[in-house]
Every structure is written in structure tokens, then in C-alpha cells.
Design a protein around this motif. Structure first.
Motif, PDB file in Angstrom:
ATOM      1  N   GLY A  41     -16.048   1.470   3.380  1.00 27.61           N
ATOM      2  CA  GLY A  41     -15.844   2.778   3.987  1.00 27.61           C
ATOM      3  C   GLY A  41     -14.426   3.077   4.430  1.00 27.61           C
ATOM      4  O   GLY A  41     -14.132   4.216   4.799  1.00 27.61           O
ATOM      5  N   PHE A  42     -13.529   2.088   4.395  1.00 28.50           N
ATOM      6  CA  PHE A  42     -12.189   2.312   4.946  1.00 28.50           C
ATOM      7  C   PHE A  42     -11.385   3.282   4.079  1.00 28.50           C
ATOM      8  O   PHE A  42     -10.684   4.147   4.608  1.00 28.50           O
ATOM      9  CB  PHE A  42     -11.431   0.994   5.090  1.00 28.50           C
ATOM     10  CG  PHE A  42     -10.141   1.128   5.850  1.00 28.50           C
ATOM     11  CD1 PHE A  42     -10.134   1.190   7.228  1.00 28.50           C
ATOM     12  CD2 PHE A  42      -8.931   1.208   5.170  1.00 28.50           C
ATOM     13  CE1 PHE A  42      -8.944   1.326   7.938  1.00 28.50           C
ATOM     14  CE2 PHE A  42      -7.734   1.350   5.864  1.00 28.50           C
ATOM     15  CZ  PHE A  42      -7.744   1.407   7.252  1.00 28.50           C
ATOM     16  N   ARG A  43     -11.477   3.148   2.765  1.00 28.36           N
ATOM     17  CA  ARG A  43     -10.742   4.062   1.878  1.00 28.36           C
ATOM     18  C   ARG A  43     -11.189   5.507   2.115  1.00 28.36           C
ATOM     19  O   ARG A  43     -10.357   6.413   2.252  1.00 28.36           O
ATOM     20  CB  ARG A  43     -10.938   3.667   0.421  1.00 28.36           C
ATOM     21  CG  ARG A  43     -10.254   4.624  -0.567  1.00 28.36           C
ATOM     22  CD  ARG A  43     -10.397   4.165  -2.002  1.00 28.36           C
ATOM     23  NE  ARG A  43      -9.457   3.097  -2.315  1.00 28.36           N
ATOM     24  CZ  ARG A  43      -9.759   1.815  -2.381  1.00 28.36           C
ATOM     25  NH1 ARG A  43     -11.010   1.421  -2.152  1.00 28.36           N
ATOM     26  NH2 ARG A  43      -8.853   0.907  -2.660  1.00 28.36           N
ATOM     27  N   GLU A  82      -1.877  -0.571   2.084  1.00 27.98           N
ATOM     28  CA  GLU A  82      -2.927  -1.585   2.112  1.00 27.98           C
ATOM     29  C   GLU A  82      -4.050  -1.246   1.131  1.00 27.98           C
ATOM     30  O   GLU A  82      -4.626  -2.131   0.496  1.00 27.98           O
ATOM     31  CB  GLU A  82      -3.494  -1.714   3.525  1.00 27.98           C
ATOM     32  CG  GLU A  82      -2.532  -2.290   4.541  1.00 27.98           C
ATOM     33  CD  GLU A  82      -2.219  -3.757   4.259  1.00 27.98           C
ATOM     34  OE1 GLU A  82      -3.146  -4.583   4.311  1.00 27.98           O
ATOM     35  OE2 GLU A  82      -1.047  -4.056   3.974  1.00 27.98           O
ATOM     36  N   LEU A  83      -4.374   0.039   1.006  1.00 30.10           N
ATOM     37  CA  LEU A  83      -5.474   0.456   0.139  1.00 30.10           C
ATOM     38  C   LEU A  83      -5.231   0.100  -1.319  1.00 30.10           C
ATOM     39  O   LEU A  83      -6.182  -0.053  -2.084  1.00 30.10           O
ATOM     40  CB  LEU A  83      -5.701   1.968   0.263  1.00 30.10           C
ATOM     41  CG  LEU A  83      -6.288   2.462   1.586  1.00 30.10           C
ATOM     42  CD1 LEU A  83      -6.330   3.979   1.599  1.00 30.10           C
ATOM     43  CD2 LEU A  83      -7.680   1.892   1.803  1.00 30.10           C
ATOM     44  N   PRO A 117      -3.330  11.946  -0.290  1.00 27.51           N
ATOM     45  CA  PRO A 117      -4.534  11.164  -0.574  1.00 27.51           C
ATOM     46  C   PRO A 117      -4.193   9.894  -1.345  1.00 27.51           C
ATOM     47  O   PRO A 117      -3.152   9.809  -2.008  1.00 27.51           O
ATOM     48  CB  PRO A 117      -5.393  12.122  -1.408  1.00 27.51           C
ATOM     49  CG  PRO A 117      -4.447  13.131  -1.947  1.00 27.51           C
ATOM     50  CD  PRO A 117      -3.358  13.276  -0.929  1.00 27.51           C
ATOM     51  N   SER A 118      -5.069   8.920  -1.255  1.00 23.23           N
ATOM     52  CA  SER A 118      -4.746   7.591  -1.765  1.00 23.23           C
ATOM     53  C   SER A 118      -4.527   7.547  -3.265  1.00 23.23           C
ATOM     54  O   SER A 118      -3.857   6.636  -3.767  1.00 23.23           O
ATOM     55  CB  SER A 118      -5.837   6.594  -1.361  1.00 23.23           C
ATOM     56  OG  SER A 118      -7.090   6.948  -1.913  1.00 23.23           O
ATOM     57  N   PHE A 119      -5.049   8.520  -4.033  1.00 19.28           N
ATOM     58  CA  PHE A 119      -4.847   8.464  -5.481  1.00 19.28           C
ATOM     59  C   PHE A 119      -3.367   8.584  -5.842  1.00 19.28           C
ATOM     60  O   PHE A 119      -2.943   8.189  -6.927  1.00 19.28           O
ATOM     61  CB  PHE A 119      -5.654   9.561  -6.193  1.00 19.28           C
ATOM     62  CG  PHE A 119      -5.033  10.936  -6.192  1.00 19.28           C
ATOM     63  CD1 PHE A 119      -4.010  11.266  -7.075  1.00 19.28           C
ATOM     64  CD2 PHE A 119      -5.482  11.919  -5.319  1.00 19.28           C
ATOM     65  CE1 PHE A 119      -3.445  12.535  -7.079  1.00 19.28           C
ATOM     66  CE2 PHE A 119      -4.929  13.190  -5.320  1.00 19.28           C
ATOM     67  CZ  PHE A 119      -3.893  13.496  -6.198  1.00 19.28           C
ATOM     68  N   MET A 120      -2.552   9.115  -4.935  1.00 20.22           N
ATOM     69  CA  MET A 120      -1.134   9.266  -5.221  1.00 20.22           C
ATOM     70  C   MET A 120      -0.389   7.933  -5.184  1.00 20.22           C
ATOM     71  O   MET A 120       0.775   7.856  -5.602  1.00 20.22           O
ATOM     72  CB  MET A 120      -0.496  10.247  -4.240  1.00 20.22           C
ATOM     73  CG  MET A 120      -1.094  11.642  -4.313  1.00 20.22           C
ATOM     74  SD  MET A 120      -0.192  12.869  -3.333  1.00 20.22           S
ATOM     75  CE  MET A 120       1.247  13.135  -4.381  1.00 20.22           C
ATOM     76  N   TYR A 121      -1.062   6.896  -4.710  1.00 21.36           N
ATOM     77  CA  TYR A 121      -0.459   5.554  -4.664  1.00 21.36           C
ATOM     78  C   TYR A 121      -1.253   4.555  -5.492  1.00 21.36           C
ATOM     79  O   TYR A 121      -0.674   3.629  -6.062  1.00 21.36           O
ATOM     80  CB  TYR A 121      -0.379   5.099  -3.217  1.00 21.36           C
ATOM     81  CG  TYR A 121       0.839   4.277  -2.885  1.00 21.36           C
ATOM     82  CD1 TYR A 121       2.098   4.613  -3.375  1.00 21.36           C
ATOM     83  CD2 TYR A 121       0.744   3.172  -2.062  1.00 21.36           C
ATOM     84  CE1 TYR A 121       3.218   3.864  -3.057  1.00 21.36           C
ATOM     85  CE2 TYR A 121       1.858   2.419  -1.727  1.00 21.36           C
ATOM     86  CZ  TYR A 121       3.096   2.762  -2.232  1.00 21.36           C
ATOM     87  OH  TYR A 121       4.207   2.020  -1.928  1.00 21.36           O
TER      88      TYR A 121
END
Length: 366
Positions: free
Chosen positions: A113-115, A102-103, A129-133
Motif C-alpha cells: 500500500g505504500f506506493r 525509494e519506490l 506521480p511515481s511513474f515519472m521515476y
């Protein structure tokens, strides 16, 4: 060898769509079904707003159950309770982890603030962590790159050898250990050895399945995100590696086992997210849709193995920015409007096992 494919012209889509999803391969140059694309746009105009009141509780409760399950599995001396707690933890953490999808699609200002919250609660503790996607998954949705060698999330699994399917799934067992090595060993080494840093970034900084994919250097806002997320994940990974010096090996091994089950479950879901019948050719939007998979109700088990909207993966490819909580209603409207024999129905499948069977059979006829 090019895959054999059955042509599904738009004019015959209503007649042939069920056959397309059950017996024949997708024609990559299938003419776009403009009626379906128009309906997807017009019938969902009132949907699409990400709701914090759904995202936050869903993520927090899932993570809470997951970490509670890990703690129970570590602390109990009852094997049955430990196994049950471990399974519950794997399923809950899997759901929490899938918010990374979703991010990559929601607007940066949609969920304040959700990320950050997701990364601190889920992404960094699970070393994803989200940077991997972010900056990677969007390539999978590009019209001219889906299914090609440039797509980080595509392999022609249905066109490979039969043994490739179990290998594809079981290799995920090593994912937690690989992530610990990446963040706990290779990232610190990269601070002193630039070639290591470059190698790790290009080859091991994306949640991808295409071994030929090489990630480009981050740009814009992603640079700052990468720096703090990678630093935090590296510190956590080092702490995990050193934890047996303070505790015994049981907490680490228990957590690794639970995360491995989560990784395998995600790999199984990935295996049936598409039909994987493209060998690198550009595809029309409708062909991309038909190569993707919906597993809609009435069955409920798909919500377990394809959570956070991923059971509507084909629909997601039509409307990538649609929040997961609106996908069931969008599907209901499109199904009602277009009917059971439509092109839209061609991407709707009965469940995981029929899909695995289809892909397995395809690998045996090459």
C-alpha cells in the motif's frame, strides 16, 4: 575534449583515495576494488528489509508538516510567519517527495500500500506521480549506461561552461509551472492529438536532466500505473488552474512559490549528487562509485538537503536496493572495516559547498 583524469589503480587506492576526491578527476576505467565490493556484500547481509514502521510515519509526518505549512502561509496575514511557514513547508514536502526514490528500488511486496498511499498523498498533489521515476531511474544504475548519453540522470556538469551551473539550478524555479502545463493542458490535448501525446511522453514524462533522453513506451505493470496516475494528476492540475475562479490568486501563488523552493533545493542536491566528470564513457563499478557522493556525519545539515538516505548516494550506487533507514549503519560498518584511507573513503565528502566549489572550479579550467 576528453576530461583529464588521474589514474587510481586498485593497489594504490588506499593511498590515493583522499586525493581523488579532493583534487583530481576520477579515472573512468579504475580497476574495481574487489575488497570494497566484497565488504559491501558481506557486512550488510543482515540489513535490507524495508520497515513499514519507519517508512509510513516518516512520509506521513513530512507531508502533514508540509501541507500544514502551506495552509499557514496562505491564511496568515503576518509576513514573517508566512515566510517561516513556507520554508518549513518546502523542507518537509521535499523530504516527503524524496520517497519517490525509494519506490523505484524497493520490491513491490515490501511495503503493501505504500506506493498507492504515497501517490495519493504526495505524488499526485505535487504533480510528480511515481511513474515519472519508475522505469527511468533504474537506467541510471545500469552498469553499462551510467554516465553515458543513455543515462537520463547524468550531465557532465563539471565539464560544461561556468554559467551552466546557475542556469541548471535556477531553471528548477519553473518546474511547478511546467508540471501544471504538462498535466493540466498537454495531457488533455494529447487525448485528441496523438502527436502531442507522443511528444509529451517521450520528452516530459521522466524526472531526468539529460535533454537528449527520450522515454520509451511503458510496458508491463507500469502501463496501468501510468494510466491512473496520469489521469488523477491531470484532474488535479486542471482543478489547480481553475482554482482562482473560486478563490483569489493568493493560495495558488503561495503554493507555487513553496513548490519552487522545493524544486530548487532538489536541484541543488542533484548538482552535488555526483562529480559529473564523465563525458559519456562506460565506467567500472568502482569508478561510478567514486563519481558519486556521500556526505556522511558528523555534519547534520546534509540530512536536510539530502534526506531519505540521499546523503549516502555513493553507497546507494553500491547497494541500490538497501532501504534508506539502513544506509547509515551500512556506512558505519564499511567505514570501520575499510578505514579512512580506503577506496570507500574516496566517495566521502565534507558538504555541499566544497562540492559546488569543486565542480565550479572544474568548469573554469576547460
Amino acid at each position: 575534449m576528453n576530461p583529464q583524469s588521474a589514474s587510481i589503480p586498485a593497489s594504490d587506492a588506499a593511498q590515493d583515495a583522499p586525493l581523488a576526491r579532493r583534487a583530481t578527476r576520477v579515472d573512468f576505467q579504475t580497476e574495481d576494488d574487489k575488497d570494497m565490493l566484497r565488504a559491501a556484500r558481506d557486512l550488510t547481509k543482515d540489513l535490507g528489509e524495508a520497515k513499514p514502521g519507519i517508512y509510513w510515519p516518516d512520509m506521513l509526518i513530512s507531508a502533514g508538516i508540509g501541507y500544514g505549512g502551506i495552509a499557514t502561509a496562505i491564511l496568515t496575514d503576518n509576513i514573517a510567519i508566512a515566510i517561516a511557514a513556507g520554508i518549513a513547508a518546502s523542507l518537509a514536502l521535499y523530504r516527503a517527495l524524496m520517497f519517490i526514490h525509494e519506490l523505484t528500488h524497493i520490491r513491490s511486496d515490501a511495503l503493501p500500500g505504500f506506493r498507492l498511499g504515497w501517490n495519493l498523498i504526495v505524488g499526485i498533489p505535487m504533480l510528480t506521480p511515481s511513474f515519472m521515476y519508475e522505469g527511468v531511474h533504474v537506467i541510471h544504475h545500469k552498469r553499462t549506461q551510467y554516465g553515458t548519453i543513455e543515462d537520463p540522470e547524468y550531465l557532465p556538469l563539471a565539464l560544461m561552461k561556468p554559467w551552466s551551473l546557475p542556469v541548471f539550478v535556477l531553471v528548477a524555479l519553473l518546474a511547478p509551472l511546467a508540471l501544471i502545463v504538462r498535466f493540466g493542458i498537454l495531457v488533455p490535448l494529447g487525448l485528441f492529438i496523438p502527436p502531442v501525446r507522443n511528444f509529451v511522453w517521450q520528452r516530459f514524462s521522466a524526472l531526468s536532466i539529460n535533454p537528449d533522453f527520450r522515454r520509451k513506451a511503458p510496458t508491463g505493470k507500469l502501463i496501468k500505473r501510468v494510466r491512473w496516475q496520469e489521469a488523477a494528476a491531470s484532474i488535479w492540475a486542471i482543478a489547480v488552474l481553475l482554482s482562482p475562479l473560486v478563490f483569489d490568486w493568493r493560495p495558488l501563488l503561495t503554493a507555487l512559490a513553496i513548490f519552487s523552493v522545493t524544486a530548487v533545493l532538489n536541484q541543488l542536491r542533484t548538482l552535488v549528487a555526483h562529480l559529473w566528470e564523465n563525458e559519456g564513457e562506460p565506467m567500472t563499478v568502482t569508478a561510478q562509485f567514486l563519481d558519486s557522493v556521500n556526505v556522511p556525519p558528523p555534519g547534520r545539515i546534509a540530512e536536510v538537503w539530502a534526506p531519505v538516505g540521499l546523503r549516502y548516494h555513493a553507497l546507494h550506487h553500491l547497494m541500490p536496493s538497501m532501504p534508506y533507514h539502513d544506509l547509515p549503519e551500512a556506512h558505519r560498518r564499511l567505514k570501520s572495516e575499510l578505514g579512512d584511507q580506503s577506496t570507500y573513503d574516496g566517495a566521502n565528502h565534507a558538504g555541499m559547498f566544497p562540492l559546488v566549489g569543486r565542480i565550479a572550479r572544474s568548469t573554469m579550467i576547460r
